[in-house]
Design an enzyme around this catalytic site. Structure first.
Site, short mmCIF file in Angstrom:
data_model
loop_
_atom_site.label_atom_id
_atom_site.label_comp_id
_atom_site.label_asym_id
_atom_site.label_seq_id
_atom_site.Cartn_x
_atom_site.Cartn_y
_atom_site.Cartn_z
N PHE A 127 0.84 -1.19 0.00
CA PHE A 127 0.00 0.00 0.00
C PHE A 127 0.89 1.25 0.00
O PHE A 127 1.87 1.30 0.74
CB PHE A 127 -0.89 -0.06 1.25
CG PHE A 127 -2.09 0.82 1.20
CD1 PHE A 127 -3.08 0.59 0.25
CD2 PHE A 127 -2.24 1.87 2.09
CE1 PHE A 127 -4.20 1.40 0.22
CE2 PHE A 127 -3.36 2.67 2.06
CZ PHE A 127 -4.35 2.44 1.11
N ASP A 206 1.23 -6.46 6.83
CA ASP A 206 0.05 -5.60 6.83
C ASP A 206 -1.14 -6.49 6.48
O ASP A 206 -1.24 -7.02 5.37
CB ASP A 206 0.22 -4.47 5.81
CG ASP A 206 -0.92 -3.45 5.89
OD1 ASP A 206 -2.06 -3.86 6.24
OD2 ASP A 206 -0.70 -2.27 5.56
N TYR A 231 -11.87 -1.22 9.37
CA TYR A 231 -13.11 -0.74 8.73
C TYR A 231 -13.39 -1.47 7.43
O TYR A 231 -14.34 -1.16 6.73
CB TYR A 231 -13.08 0.78 8.52
CG TYR A 231 -11.82 1.32 7.87
CD1 TYR A 231 -11.62 1.24 6.50
CD2 TYR A 231 -10.83 1.92 8.66
CE1 TYR A 231 -10.46 1.73 5.93
CE2 TYR A 231 -9.66 2.41 8.08
CZ TYR A 231 -9.48 2.32 6.71
OH TYR A 231 -8.33 2.79 6.15
N LYS A 232 -12.56 -2.45 7.06
CA LYS A 232 -12.79 -3.24 5.84
C LYS A 232 -13.61 -4.48 6.23
O LYS A 232 -14.76 -4.37 6.60
CB LYS A 232 -11.45 -3.54 5.18
CG LYS A 232 -10.80 -2.23 4.69
CD LYS A 232 -9.38 -2.36 4.24
CE LYS A 232 -8.88 -0.99 3.78
NZ LYS A 232 -7.44 -0.92 3.60
N ARG A 381 -12.27 -3.05 -8.90
CA ARG A 381 -12.07 -3.95 -7.78
C ARG A 381 -13.42 -4.33 -7.19
O ARG A 381 -14.23 -3.48 -6.84
CB ARG A 381 -11.22 -3.24 -6.73
CG ARG A 381 -10.30 -4.14 -5.98
CD ARG A 381 -9.32 -3.32 -5.19
NE ARG A 381 -9.98 -2.32 -4.37
CZ ARG A 381 -9.48 -1.86 -3.22
NH1 ARG A 381 -8.34 -2.32 -2.78
NH2 ARG A 381 -10.11 -0.94 -2.52
C1 LIG Z 1 -6.70 0.21 3.85
C2 LIG Z 1 -5.24 -0.01 4.05
C3 LIG Z 1 -4.51 0.78 4.93
C4 LIG Z 1 -5.19 1.93 5.62
O1 LIG Z 1 -4.35 2.72 6.37
P1 LIG Z 1 -4.98 3.81 7.33
O2 LIG Z 1 -3.83 4.39 8.01
O3 LIG Z 1 -5.92 3.12 8.28
O4 LIG Z 1 -5.71 4.81 6.49
C5 LIG Z 1 -3.17 0.47 5.13
N1 LIG Z 1 -2.58 -0.56 4.48
C6 LIG Z 1 -3.27 -1.34 3.61
C7 LIG Z 1 -2.59 -2.49 2.94
C8 LIG Z 1 -4.60 -1.07 3.36
O5 LIG Z 1 -5.29 -1.81 2.50
#
Ligand SMILES: *Cc1c(COP(=O)(O)O)cnc(C)c1O
Length: 421
Positions: A127, A206, A231-232, A381
């Site tokens: 990410f 992660d 939140y996912k 997606r």
């Molecule tokens: C959604 C997501 C995040 C989100 O990071 P936040 O700091 O909570 O906004 C981080 N890493 C991955 C791989 C994600 O999919």
């Protein structure tokens, strides 16, 4: 393959998890095809009552007394419940801050445990926020580290052997997304963690796209550090606090780079010298976001009730059905599947690729009552949340995509990108 709607209905009838959809707020909009539970999970009905109780009773009536009636320990208590979903033990997970901040805390902790080494291994699928954190850390530590970003040959996967080959005696930290956010590729975390340890490196996974969708065994795999989003697939609500995991036997050595009073051994002694808590609490820094933390708990309880293996079984069935339908019905419009074919190598979303992906996504949202999301350069997606997504929704999604293509509805949309995609 049977591409009829009747077949989708049959699959729903035989779905052992079918009843759980009723535990979510569907808002009377059964026509909405929600394909974005991997970005923002649906609202569990239980959360409505929970939030009301926390706001009115705990905050409104009990006021400050609530800190002694569960608030103070909530971060670790909810963490213990998440531990149950990711194969960790009580006392190894805390809920606090955002995924990004937690990644910073744990990556800094890890690098401090390997002072003689300068290699960090990640990949192009990680990410962007994770990359930014690593780049920022490197800048703050004087630029001594080298961040190796592994590239993929096929754009979907990076073989375990290639990751292992990149880890050497100079590697301090290997950090990857367990399920990658574009293609949905699922890494073999056990094998990579074991190899990293043979080379003396630490790992930080992660889990944002795997928590709540893929069973894990963090303890059995001997994972050192992990972070993840709530939140996912955990349905915690927008901006719900993230979680962090630190293996039990590392907790006394690893230090957070942010020394805050909630990470102190005795926050209410108000000592002027920091003494880290002996346990996972040392990775919390300040006061918890109680409203969203306790709202999240309802989502976590619901997943625990179903159990990760049953969720995984349905997730595989859903993603396979989506892939099969896309190939059978949409290939002729120029779509290709951008997700690994082997079920054991993918998470719970399916990416489908098309050169006009962005405009097709706009047409689905604006006129078809379908909510997917778009990830550059050409990925539509489709997130399939096993606890509430139905086979009928998968069928409808593909059908509405077919209509958009057949009637060329996407042609009227501009390819210029909106701020949030
Ligand atoms: C959604 C997501 C995040 C989100 O990071 P936040 O700091 O909570 O906004 C981080 N890493 C991955 C791989 C994600 O999919």
């Amino acid at each position: 393959m049977d591409i009829s709607r009747a077949y989708a209905q049959q699959l729903d009838k035989n779905d052992p998890l079918a009843e759980y959809r009723r535990r979510f707020y569907i808002a009377g909009d059964d026509d909405l095809i929600y394909m974005d539970g991997n970005s923002l999970g649906r609202l569990p009905l239980e959360t409505l009552g929970r939030v009301n109780d926390v706001v009115q009773e705990q905050w409104g009536k009990a006021l400050i007394r609530s800190w002694g009636r569960g608030w103070f320990d909530a971060s670790v208590n909810v963490g213990d419940k998440i531990a149950g979903l990711v194969g960790a033990s009580a006392g190894e997970v805390a809920v606090s801050d955002s995924t990004t901040v937690n990644l910073y805390k744990l990556a800094m902790s890890a690098l401090a445990l390997r002072p003689g080494r300068t290699g960090i291994v990640s990949d192009e699928f990680n990410f962007p926020s994770d990359h930014y954190v690593l780049q920022g850390i490197n800048a703050q530590l004087g630029g001594r580290h080298t961040i190796q970003v592994l590239r993929s040959a096929d754009g979907l996967t990076i073989p375990t052997e290639d990751v292992c080959a990149a880890i050497d005696e100079n590697t301090a930290l290997v950090t990857l997304s367990h399920v990658v956010f574009k293609s949905g590729y699922l890494y073999d975390a056990a094998a990579i963690t074991a190899h990293a340890h043979r080379m003396g490196a630490l790992v930080l996974w992660d889990l944002s796209h795997s928590a709540g969708s893929v069973p894990m065994a963090l303890d059995a795999w001997e994972v050192d550090f992990a972070v993840g989003c709530t939140y996912k697939y955990l349905n915690g609500g927008p901006g719900a606090p993230a979680f962090l995991f630190v293996r039990k036997d590392l907790q006394s050595q690893a230090l957070s780079p942010i020394w805050g009073w909630f990470g102190d051994a005795k926050p209410f002694a108000f000592d002027l010298e920091y003494a880290p808590a002996p346990d996972i609490r040392r990775f919390i820094c300040g006061t918890s976001s109680i409203l969203s933390l306790l709202a999240l708990e309802a989502g976590v309880d619901l997943l625990a009730e179903v159990g990760m293996q049953r969720l995984r079984d349905k997730s595989i069935a859903l993603t396979q059905y989506m892939i099969d339908l896309v190939e059978a019905r949409l290939a002729r419009y120029g779509f290709s599947v951008g997700t690994p074919r082997q079920p054991e190598r993918r998470g719970s979303h399916v990416s489908i690729r098309h050169p006009d992906g962005y405009r097709i996504n706009r047409a689905l949202i604006d006129e078809m009552n379908v909510l997917p999301d778009f990830r550059e350069p050409d990925n539509l997606r489709l997130g399939l949340a096993p606890i509430y997504t139905t086979f009928g929704e998968v069928w409808e999604c593909v059908e509405r995509l077919r209509v958009v293509m057949e009637e060329q509805r996407y042609l009227k949309y501009d390819a210029a990108r909106a701020t949030v995609t």
